[in-house]
Motif scaffolding. Structure first.
Motif, PDB file in Angstrom:
ATOM      1  N   VAL A  78      24.374  39.058 -22.269  1.00 14.84           N
ATOM      2  CA  VAL A  78      24.315  39.977 -21.129  1.00 14.84           C
ATOM      3  C   VAL A  78      25.733  40.351 -20.698  1.00 14.84           C
ATOM      4  N   PHE A  79      25.939  41.641 -20.440  1.00 12.25           N
ATOM      5  CA  PHE A  79      27.237  42.180 -20.050  1.00 12.25           C
ATOM      6  C   PHE A  79      27.108  42.910 -18.713  1.00 12.25           C
ATOM      7  N   ARG A  80      28.227  42.985 -17.997  1.00 11.03           N
ATOM      8  CA  ARG A  80      28.295  43.795 -16.770  1.00 11.03           C
ATOM      9  C   ARG A  80      29.443  44.772 -16.901  1.00 11.03           C
ATOM     10  N   SER A  81      29.175  46.056 -16.630  1.00  9.41           N
ATOM     11  CA  SER A  81      30.214  47.079 -16.619  1.00  9.41           C
ATOM     12  C   SER A  81      30.319  47.668 -15.223  1.00  9.41           C
ATOM     13  N   TYR A  82      31.547  47.945 -14.807  1.00  4.33           N
ATOM     14  CA  TYR A  82      31.780  48.494 -13.483  1.00  4.33           C
ATOM     15  C   TYR A  82      32.974  49.442 -13.556  1.00  4.33           C
ATOM     16  N   THR A 115      34.342  45.914 -18.632  1.00  3.61           N
ATOM     17  CA  THR A 115      33.147  45.204 -19.094  1.00  3.61           C
ATOM     18  C   THR A 115      33.451  43.721 -19.247  1.00  3.61           C
ATOM     19  N   GLU A 116      32.534  42.883 -18.754  1.00  4.28           N
ATOM     20  CA  GLU A 116      32.650  41.438 -18.918  1.00  4.28           C
ATOM     21  C   GLU A 116      31.325  40.873 -19.409  1.00  4.28           C
ATOM     22  N   GLN A 117      31.391  39.785 -20.166  1.00  5.95           N
ATOM     23  CA  GLN A 117      30.178  39.122 -20.647  1.00  5.95           C
ATOM     24  C   GLN A 117      29.814  38.005 -19.683  1.00  5.95           C
ATOM     25  N   LEU A 118      28.528  37.950 -19.281  1.00 11.62           N
ATOM     26  CA  LEU A 118      28.066  36.955 -18.318  1.00 11.62           C
ATOM     27  C   LEU A 118      27.474  35.728 -18.996  1.00 11.62           C
ATOM     28  N   ILE A 119      26.612  35.931 -19.988  1.00  8.64           N
ATOM     29  CA  ILE A 119      26.020  34.836 -20.751  1.00  8.64           C
ATOM     30  C   ILE A 119      25.887  35.283 -22.198  1.00  8.64           C
ATOM     31  N   ASP A 120      25.748  34.323 -23.118  1.00 10.79           N
ATOM     32  CA  ASP A 120      25.591  34.659 -24.530  1.00 10.79           C
ATOM     33  C   ASP A 120      24.164  34.445 -25.024  1.00 10.79           C
ATOM     34  N   VAL A 121      23.202  34.387 -24.094  1.00  8.30           N
ATOM     35  CA  VAL A 121      21.786  34.227 -24.442  1.00  8.30           C
ATOM     36  C   VAL A 121      21.205  35.586 -24.837  1.00  8.30           C
ATOM     37  N   PRO A 122      20.548  35.697 -26.016  1.00  7.06           N
ATOM     38  CA  PRO A 122      19.946  36.979 -26.412  1.00  7.06           C
ATOM     39  C   PRO A 122      18.972  37.467 -25.346  1.00  7.06           C
ATOM     40  N   ALA A 123      19.095  38.739 -24.947  1.00  2.05           N
ATOM     41  CA  ALA A 123      18.279  39.245 -23.852  1.00  2.05           C
ATOM     42  C   ALA A 123      17.763  40.638 -24.162  1.00  2.05           C
ATOM     43  N   SER A 124      16.487  40.872 -23.843  1.00  6.97           N
ATOM     44  CA  SER A 124      15.936  42.215 -24.025  1.00  6.97           C
ATOM     45  C   SER A 124      15.552  42.876 -22.708  1.00  6.97           C
ATOM     46  N   ASP A 125      15.617  42.145 -21.606  1.00  3.73           N
ATOM     47  CA  ASP A 125      15.450  42.723 -20.267  1.00  3.73           C
ATOM     48  C   ASP A 125      16.250  41.888 -19.286  1.00  3.73           C
TER      49      ASP A 125
END
Length: 265
Positions: free
Chosen positions: A127-131, A139-149
């Motif tokens: 999961v990434f956050r862009s601002y 852009t920063e990465q929050l977690i490395d868990v595969p996510a589809s929602d």
């Protein structure tokens, strides 16, 4: 008016997918299309959102992948692309802000404390956050868990936002993460079957998380949470809203005294 994705299906033949702006006009039964124009050609675009930023309005487009030869071809990663939108312009120039997001499916928009929008997105890499900052996208990465929602919301009412994801591509579990000061920690997880709905927000005036499965019992389930004495999060209410309908997406309107759920099944 509204923005739409056109020509996404079938997924392995969506190289001609595009974003259109459709103007709506009133008619006897409600509304109908009054005008339509293509504003951006974005192959394999799967999610779009409108962002309010300090320097204007932007359209974000998440591409599932760059190309496909058949349905299970995932050799080309997805991207996140954003373009400035000025009313009246016929085309949006899209800028790629992130590459290398395989099976890019997740996207969520949340207003930040400054009153502007943060963009959360993800895929197999996490999961990434862009601002928007000083006229550029960060852009920063929050977690490395595969996510589809993805959902970012204060789900337990303690004043701190939690991060919820459907783990995996159309995965079989919904997972809640909480930042206790050392990064996000896995708190709770719930079983899904072909998970495809994840919604968080105010429901009847209180925070709630709604999950949906397109397989198995095809349930739409609402959960509420509270904070424990050690600052963690626990479930205290579960309601099965619906079953047997295979929800793909939902939209919630909350009016405190009642709420409407619009579901695409």
């Amino acid at each position: 008016a509204m923005f739409c994705i056109e020509e996404f299906y079938p997924v392995f033949q969506s190289a001609t997918a595009k974003i259109t702006r459709v103007e709506l006009g009133k008619c006897a039964d409600g509304y109908q299309m009054a005008a339509r124009r293509i504003v951006a050609e974005v192959p394999y675009v799967h999610r779009i959102a409108q962002l309010r930023e300090p320097d204007g309005t932007y359209i974000a487009a998440g591409r599932l992948c760059k190309s496909k030869t058949e349905p299970e071809d995932w050799s080309a990663s997805g991207t996140m692309e954003i373009g400035a939108y000025h009313r009246g312009e016929t085309q949006i120039l899209m800028e790629q802000i992130q590459d290398g997001v395989n099976k890019h499916h997740a996207m969520f928009v949340k207003e930040n404390p400054d009153g502007y929008d943060d963009l959360y997105f993800g895929g197999a890499e996490g999961v990434f956050r862009s601002y928007r900052q000083n006229g550029a996208w960060r852009t920063e990465q929050l977690i490395d868990v595969p996510a589809s929602d993805i959902v970012v919301w204060d789900l337990d009412g303690d004043g701190q936002e939690e991060l919820a994801v459907i783990e995996g591509f159309h995965g079989n579990k919904a997972v809640l993460f909480k930042d206790l000061g050392h990064g996000y920690e896995r708190m709770l997880e719930y079983e899904l079957n072909f998970g495809h709905v994840l919604w968080g927000g105010s429901f009847l005036g209180r925070p709630a998380l709604i999950t949906g499965s397109r397989g198995g019992e095809k349930e739409l389930i609402l959960r509420r949470f509270r904070t424990t004495e050690n600052g963690r999060i626990q479930l205290f209410e579960k309601t099965i809203i619906d079953a047997g309908q295979a929800p793909a997406q939902i939209l919630v309107h909350d009016y405190n005294s009642h709420a409407d759920i619009i579901a695409a099944n």
